[in-house]
Design a protein around this motif. Structure first.
Motif: not given
Length: 279
Positions: A253-255, A262-263, A273-275
Motif C-alpha cells: 500500500e502507499l505510504s 510500503i516495504e 514493515y517500513y517506508c
C-alpha cells in the motif's frame, strides 16, 4: 508466553477499573486448574475470592493486579488470544471459558482462553512484590513512569542492538511488540536496523516522543484488533487502532508519508514493515 502488547493490556485494565471496582464476588467457577498457578484444588482458589470486594485495578508491567478487601490480590497474565468478557450471568458460556467470576450485582467476569497460556494467580498482599518479580528485570514503561528525554537518551545510547530488536525486548521496553514497534519507528522516521547507539540527539527525541504518542493513541482507540490477532474490550468491542496503522500489515500500500509502496522485510527472524523514508 506471548502477551498482548501494552495498549491492549492497559485498555482492559481501564475497563476493569471502571466496571468492577466496588463490586463483591458472589461465586467463582473453574473449568480446570489449567490457568491457575499455586493451587492444587479448585476450592483453595475459589474460597479466596468468594465474598471479597474489589478495591482497585492497576497494571504492573503487563500484569493486571486486582486488589481485594481480604488482603489478597488477583493477578492476570493474559496470553495473546485470551478474552476477558463482562456479561450477564445468563449469557451462554463459551466452551473455552476457564474462569467465571460472578458478582453480587451486574453479572459475570469471564476469562476465555483457548491457548492454555493465560496465568491467573491469587496471592496475599504480603507476597505481592515477590509474585510480581524484580522490578529491575522489567523494561521501561513510559506510560506509567515517564522519564526526562536526557535520561531516555542515555539509556538508549548504552545499547548497541538494532532498533527493532531493542523496542521488542521486554527487558528494555515494556509491552512493545511487532505491531507497535513498526508504527513507532515509522512515526520517528527511523529504520528498523539502525543501531541504537548511533542515534543523534534529535533522533532520540523523536523516538521517545513516538513511543509515547503511538502507545497513547492506541489506547485512545481501544487497542488494535486485526485478523491475525483479534482483540476485544471488556464489553466485546473490537480495538479500532487497526484502522490507523500506518505501515504494519500494509505491504504494497502507499505510504502516508512518501506515497511510495510500503516495504516488507525479514530481519533477525522478525517481519518488519517500513517506508523508504525511514533512515
Amino acid at each position: 508466553m506471548a502477551h498482548f502488547e501494552l495498549p491492549e493490556i492497559e485498555t482492559l485494565r481501564r475497563d476493569l477499573e471502571r466496571d468492577i471496582v466496588g463490586k463483591k464476588v458472589k461465586s467463582v467457577d473453574l473449568k480446570s486448574l489449567k490457568s491457575i498457578e499455586g493451587h492444587r484444588t479448585k476450592k483453595s482458589f475459589t474460597s479466596g475470592l468468594e465474598g471479597a470486594k474489589v478495591l482497585d485495578v492497576v497494571r504492573v508491567g503487563l500484569t493486571i493486579v486486582i486488589t481485594l478487601d481480604n488482603e489478597h490480590a488477583l493477578l492476570l497474565d493474559l496470553a495473546d488470544g485470551c478474552r476477558l468478557e463482562r456479561v450477564a450471568s445468563k449469557t451462554e458460556t463459551d466452551s473455552d471459558t476457564e474462569i467465571t467470576i460472578t458478582f453480587t450485582q451486574t453479572g459475570d467476569l469471564r476469562i476465555v482462553d483457548s491457548t492454555g497460556e493465560t496465568v491467573v494467580r491469587l496471592v496475599s498482599l504480603d507476597d505481592l512484590d515477590e509474585a510480581l518479580g524484580d522490578p529491575a528485570e522489567r523494561g521501561l514503561d513510559l506510560l506509567s513512569e515517564p522519564i526526562p528525554w536526557i535520561e531516555f537518551g542515555r539509556f538508549v545510547l548504552q545499547r548497541t542492538e538494532p532498533l527493532k530488536v531493542l523496542l521488542t525486548d521486554p527487558s528494555v521496553f515494556m509491552g512493545i511488540g511487532p505491531i507497535y514497534s513498526d508504527e513507532i519507528l515509522f512515526d520517528a522516521g527511523l529504520r528498523y536496523d539502525r543501531p541504537a547507539n548511533e542515534l543523534t540527539t534529535q533522533e532520540l527525541r523523536r523516538l521517545q516522543r513516538s513511543i509515547v504518542s503511538i502507545l497513547h493513541d492506541a489506547i485512545k482507540y481501544g487497542g488494535t484488533s486485526i485478523e491475525s490477532r483479534p482483540f476485544h474490550s471488556l464489553a466485546g468491542e473490537e480495538g479500532n487502532f487497526g484502522e490507523h496503522l500506518a505501515v504494519y500489515g500494509r505491504a504494497g500500500e502507499l505510504s502516508p508519508r512518501s506515497r511510495t509502496p510500503i516495504e516488507k522485510a525479514t530481519f533477525k527472524k522478525r517481519t518488519v514493515y517500513y517506508c523508504t523514508t525511514q533512515v
